[in-house]
Design a protein around this motif. Structure first.
Motif, PDB file in Angstrom:
ATOM      1  N   LEU A 111       0.869  -1.177   0.000  1.00  0.00           N
ATOM      2  CA  LEU A 111       0.000   0.000   0.000  1.00  0.00           C
ATOM      3  C   LEU A 111       0.905   1.225   0.000  1.00  0.00           C
ATOM      4  O   LEU A 111       1.953   1.222   0.662  1.00  0.00           O
ATOM      5  CB  LEU A 111      -0.900   0.020   1.236  1.00  0.00           C
ATOM      6  N   PRO A 112       0.538   2.285  -0.717  1.00  0.00           N
ATOM      7  CA  PRO A 112       1.397   3.475  -0.747  1.00  0.00           C
ATOM      8  C   PRO A 112       1.488   4.126   0.626  1.00  0.00           C
ATOM      9  O   PRO A 112       0.506   4.159   1.377  1.00  0.00           O
ATOM     10  CB  PRO A 112       0.703   4.388  -1.764  1.00  0.00           C
ATOM     11  N   LYS A 113       2.657   4.634   0.952  1.00  0.00           N
ATOM     12  CA  LYS A 113       2.853   5.294   2.237  1.00  0.00           C
ATOM     13  C   LYS A 113       1.923   6.493   2.390  1.00  0.00           C
ATOM     14  O   LYS A 113       1.512   6.850   3.509  1.00  0.00           O
ATOM     15  CB  LYS A 113       4.311   5.745   2.379  1.00  0.00           C
ATOM     16  N   THR A 114       1.548   7.103   1.265  1.00  0.00           N
ATOM     17  CA  THR A 114       0.695   8.291   1.310  1.00  0.00           C
ATOM     18  C   THR A 114      -0.699   8.001   1.847  1.00  0.00           C
ATOM     19  O   THR A 114      -1.445   8.926   2.152  1.00  0.00           O
ATOM     20  CB  THR A 114       0.572   8.911  -0.094  1.00  0.00           C
ATOM     21  N   ILE A 115      -1.055   6.730   1.985  1.00  0.00           N
ATOM     22  CA  ILE A 115      -2.387   6.393   2.479  1.00  0.00           C
ATOM     23  C   ILE A 115      -2.583   6.914   3.902  1.00  0.00           C
ATOM     24  O   ILE A 115      -3.710   7.133   4.341  1.00  0.00           O
ATOM     25  CB  ILE A 115      -2.623   4.860   2.414  1.00  0.00           C
ATOM     26  N   GLU A 116      -1.496   7.139   4.609  1.00  0.00           N
ATOM     27  CA  GLU A 116      -1.606   7.658   5.974  1.00  0.00           C
ATOM     28  C   GLU A 116      -2.108   9.099   6.000  1.00  0.00           C
ATOM     29  O   GLU A 116      -2.513   9.605   7.052  1.00  0.00           O
ATOM     30  CB  GLU A 116      -0.266   7.565   6.693  1.00  0.00           C
ATOM     31  N   ASN A 117      -2.111   9.766   4.840  1.00  0.00           N
ATOM     32  CA  ASN A 117      -2.639  11.128   4.755  1.00  0.00           C
ATOM     33  C   ASN A 117      -4.167  11.149   4.693  1.00  0.00           C
ATOM     34  O   ASN A 117      -4.776  12.212   4.800  1.00  0.00           O
ATOM     35  CB  ASN A 117      -2.068  11.850   3.543  1.00  0.00           C
ATOM     36  N   GLY A 139       0.075   3.455  11.272  1.00  0.00           N
ATOM     37  CA  GLY A 139      -0.721   3.655  12.476  1.00  0.00           C
ATOM     38  C   GLY A 139      -0.604   5.025  13.114  1.00  0.00           C
ATOM     39  O   GLY A 139      -1.412   5.380  13.981  1.00  0.00           O
ATOM     40  N   PHE A 140       0.356   5.817  12.699  1.00  0.00           N
ATOM     41  CA  PHE A 140       0.596   7.095  13.354  1.00  0.00           C
ATOM     42  C   PHE A 140      -0.413   8.176  12.983  1.00  0.00           C
ATOM     43  O   PHE A 140      -0.702   9.057  13.781  1.00  0.00           O
ATOM     44  CB  PHE A 140       2.005   7.595  13.052  1.00  0.00           C
ATOM     45  N   GLU A 141      -0.938   8.130  11.765  1.00  0.00           N
ATOM     46  CA  GLU A 141      -1.795   9.214  11.286  1.00  0.00           C
ATOM     47  C   GLU A 141      -3.263   8.836  11.131  1.00  0.00           C
ATOM     48  O   GLU A 141      -4.137   9.696  11.138  1.00  0.00           O
ATOM     49  CB  GLU A 141      -1.272   9.731   9.939  1.00  0.00           C
ATOM     50  N   LEU A 142      -3.568   7.542  10.975  1.00  0.00           N
ATOM     51  CA  LEU A 142      -4.960   7.126  10.739  1.00  0.00           C
ATOM     52  C   LEU A 142      -5.708   7.060  12.073  1.00  0.00           C
ATOM     53  O   LEU A 142      -6.149   5.995  12.517  1.00  0.00           O
ATOM     54  CB  LEU A 142      -4.996   5.784  10.011  1.00  0.00           C
ATOM     55  N   VAL A 143      -5.872   8.210  12.674  1.00  0.00           N
ATOM     56  CA  VAL A 143      -6.409   8.286  14.038  1.00  0.00           C
ATOM     57  C   VAL A 143      -7.892   7.945  14.102  1.00  0.00           C
ATOM     58  O   VAL A 143      -8.420   7.686  15.193  1.00  0.00           O
ATOM     59  CB  VAL A 143      -6.170   9.688  14.628  1.00  0.00           C
ATOM     60  N   ASN A 144      -8.586   7.931  12.960  1.00  0.00           N
ATOM     61  CA  ASN A 144     -10.025   7.646  12.948  1.00  0.00           C
ATOM     62  C   ASN A 144     -10.346   6.239  12.452  1.00  0.00           C
ATOM     63  O   ASN A 144     -11.527   5.879  12.348  1.00  0.00           O
ATOM     64  CB  ASN A 144     -10.753   8.667  12.070  1.00  0.00           C
TER      65      ASN A 144
END
Length: 345
Positions: A111-117, A139-144
């Protein structure tokens, strides 16, 4: 791309609070291009920023143009399951409003790293791909994120950052090649369902931090190589269903499984109690259990608790003949036909 002769389109209509008033969502559109045998996507005939839901599933798409996803500024749900995608566009990180992403049934290796955006993402379904790893920082950015489904892939491990998904309620990682789990599982404070079944010959141990999953209701570890359950599982107060069949378990002993979930919990708590009173230095995870209030160093008994718990277990039988990697997929005999053995209330 969105010719009216081909596209099944529904407009999202909602009434405003006052006469003549229209909210922005009235102008957003739902575009359904599912099952149209598309090999590629022609140029769009409407403004992509007006689309809130886009269904491209059940086609023959091998790629999605970067320019397409970059302009889907109001997209909330994106479904591309059952295509031939080998990668996702990096511009998927532009979908700041995306809540549901279904990429299952493709040929994705990563999966692309940008998915965390995609920080609004609440549900990610990447089942039935060829994923060998997830982005290290997912896991750091997908807080929802509330539901993560990555079953039927080739994952060897889950990244440590996955323990930062504090909103996660469902984690489905069955039918992979998992060899271990992250140590800090206790950070998943809202996790209710954890499925680690059918990693077959690979998963042999579970971290003690599993017992700190304070919200966990269902745990499926069936058809692995687990011989011992962590003692900390005895402190899982909300656990109602525990699937363990297909493992060569020796602790707790098999007679415990023939009784009830309460009996198993009590056995594990007793082991932990003995260790807690031991003059030897306490394990760090025992200290965490005390800190989290799930273990006090003595047995916990509840009147009538055993009467509300029951355990159903079929006769254990070896699955070595049917657990080879060639069966690990959508039509796995173990997945389709194995008897379900579980704890329940």
């Amino acid at each position: 791309m969105y010719d009216q002769r081909q596209v099944r389109m529904d407009l999202s209509k909602k009434q405003g609070n006052g006469r003549g008033r229209y909210i922005e969502e009235e102008r957003l559109e739902i575009v359904n291009l599912s099952g149209m045998s598309l090999d590629s996507l022609p140029n769009p005939s409407l403004n992509l920023s007006t689309i809130c839901k886009l269904d491209l599933s059940n086609n023959n798409l091998e790629s999605i143009p970067e320019s397409l996803t970059a302009r889907l500024l109001n997209l909330v749900a994106f479904d591309v399951h059952s295509n031939q995608l080998k990668f996702l566009p990096y511009s998927i990180g532009c979908l700041s409003k995306l809540k549901i992403l279904n990429v299952s049934g493709n040929l994705l290796h990563t999966l692309p790293k940008t998915i965390e955006n995609c920080r609004s993402l609440a549900e990610l379904n990447a089942n039935f791909n060829k994923l060998t790893m997830l982005p290290d920082t997912i896991g750091f950015e997908l807080v929802n994120l509330k539901k993560l489904s990555v079953n039927s892939n080739k994952l060897i491990f889950l990244p440590q950052s996955i323990t930062h998904l504090a909103s996660l309620r469902v984690l489905d990682a069955r039918l992979n090649c998992l060899r271990s789990l992250p140590e800090d599982m206790e950070k998943l404070i809202n996790l209710e369902v954890l499925n680690l079944s059918q990693n077959f010959h690979y998963l042999e141990n579970l971290p003690c931090s599993l017992g700190l999953l304070v919200s966990l209701v269902e745990l499926d570890i069936s058809y692995n190589k687990i011989k011992r359950l962590p003692d900390s599982i005895g402190c899982m107060k909300k656990l109602q269903k525990l699937c363990v069949e297909g493992n060569p378990l020796v602790s707790p002993p098999m007679e415990m499984f023939e009784q009830s979930l309460h009996a198993v919990k009590e056995y594990l708590r007793e082991k932990m109690n003995a260790r807690h009173k031991s003059p030897q230095k306490k394990k760090s995870w025992v200290g965490k259990l005390v800190k989290y209030g799930t273990f006090s160093g003595h047995m916990m008994r509840g009147a009538g608790l055993g009467e509300r718990e029951r355990f159903i277990m079929s006769e254990y039988r070896s699955i070595d003949g049917l657990a080879s990697p060639r069966y690990m997929g959508m039509f796995s005999p173990r997945r389709l036909f194995s008897p379900r053995t579980y704890f329940t209330r």
